[in-house]
Design a protein around this motif. Structure first.
Motif, short mmCIF file in Angstrom:
data_model
loop_
_atom_site.label_atom_id
_atom_site.label_comp_id
_atom_site.label_asym_id
_atom_site.label_seq_id
_atom_site.Cartn_x
_atom_site.Cartn_y
_atom_site.Cartn_z
N THR A 64 9.17 -0.04 1.94
CA THR A 64 9.69 -0.51 0.59
C THR A 64 9.78 -2.18 0.81
O THR A 64 9.92 -2.86 -0.09
N GLY B 249 4.48 4.16 2.69
CA GLY B 249 5.87 4.68 2.21
C GLY B 249 6.66 3.54 2.81
O GLY B 249 7.76 3.92 3.16
N TYR C 185 0.88 -1.07 0.00
CA TYR C 185 0.20 0.18 0.13
C TYR C 185 1.05 1.17 0.10
O TYR C 185 1.22 1.55 1.03
N ALA C 186 1.12 1.89 -1.17
CA ALA C 186 1.93 3.08 -1.41
C ALA C 186 1.79 4.18 -0.34
O ALA C 186 2.99 4.58 -0.03
#
Length: 103
Positions: free
Chosen positions: A83, A81, A77-78
Motif C-alpha cells: 500500500t 499487495g 503493482y497490485a
C-alpha cells in the motif's frame, strides 16, 4: 509445462513477454536457456520485469535501485499487495519488479 519444440523465445512470445523476463523468473534456465527440458514447469510473470525474493537487509529503495526502476512502480503493482513505500518487506516475500532489469 514445457512441451516438445518449446523454446524460451516461443514461450515468451506466447505470453507477450520479453525472453529475459522468462529467464529471470526461472533460475534453472537463467544462465542457460538451452537447459529447457520437456515437462519443466516454468514460472510465468504477468508483466515484463523481474521476480525478486526478499532477503535480509533488502529495502524497497535498494530493490528498485538494483533493478533500475522506481519504488512507486513496485508498490503500484497490485499483485505485490503493498500500500505504500513504507510497507514491511518480510524475508522470503516474492516481489514482482515491473519493468525491472537484472544487472
Amino acid at each position: 509445462n514445457v512441451k516438445p519444440g518449446d523454446t524460451v523465445l516461443a514461450i515468451a512470445d506466447k505470453f507477450g513477454l520479453q525472453p529475459e523476463t522468462l529467464m529471470w523468473s526461472n533460475s534453472t534456465i537463467e544462465q542457460n536457456p538451452d537447459r529447457l527440458s520437456i515437462g519443466d514447469q516454468l514460472r510465468i510473470l504477468p508483466v515484463d520485469g523481474v521476480l525478486h525474493v526478499v532477503t535480509r537487509g533488502d529495502t524497497l529503495s535498494s530493490i528498485a535501485e538494483d533493478y533500475e526502476t522506481d519504488m512507486g512502480a513496485i508498490v503500484a503493482y497490485a499483485a505485490n499487495g503493498m500500500t505504500s513505500i513504507d510497507d514491511d518487506l518480510p524475508i522470503g516475500k516474492e516481489i514482482v519488479v515491473p519493468g525491472g532489469t537484472k544487472p
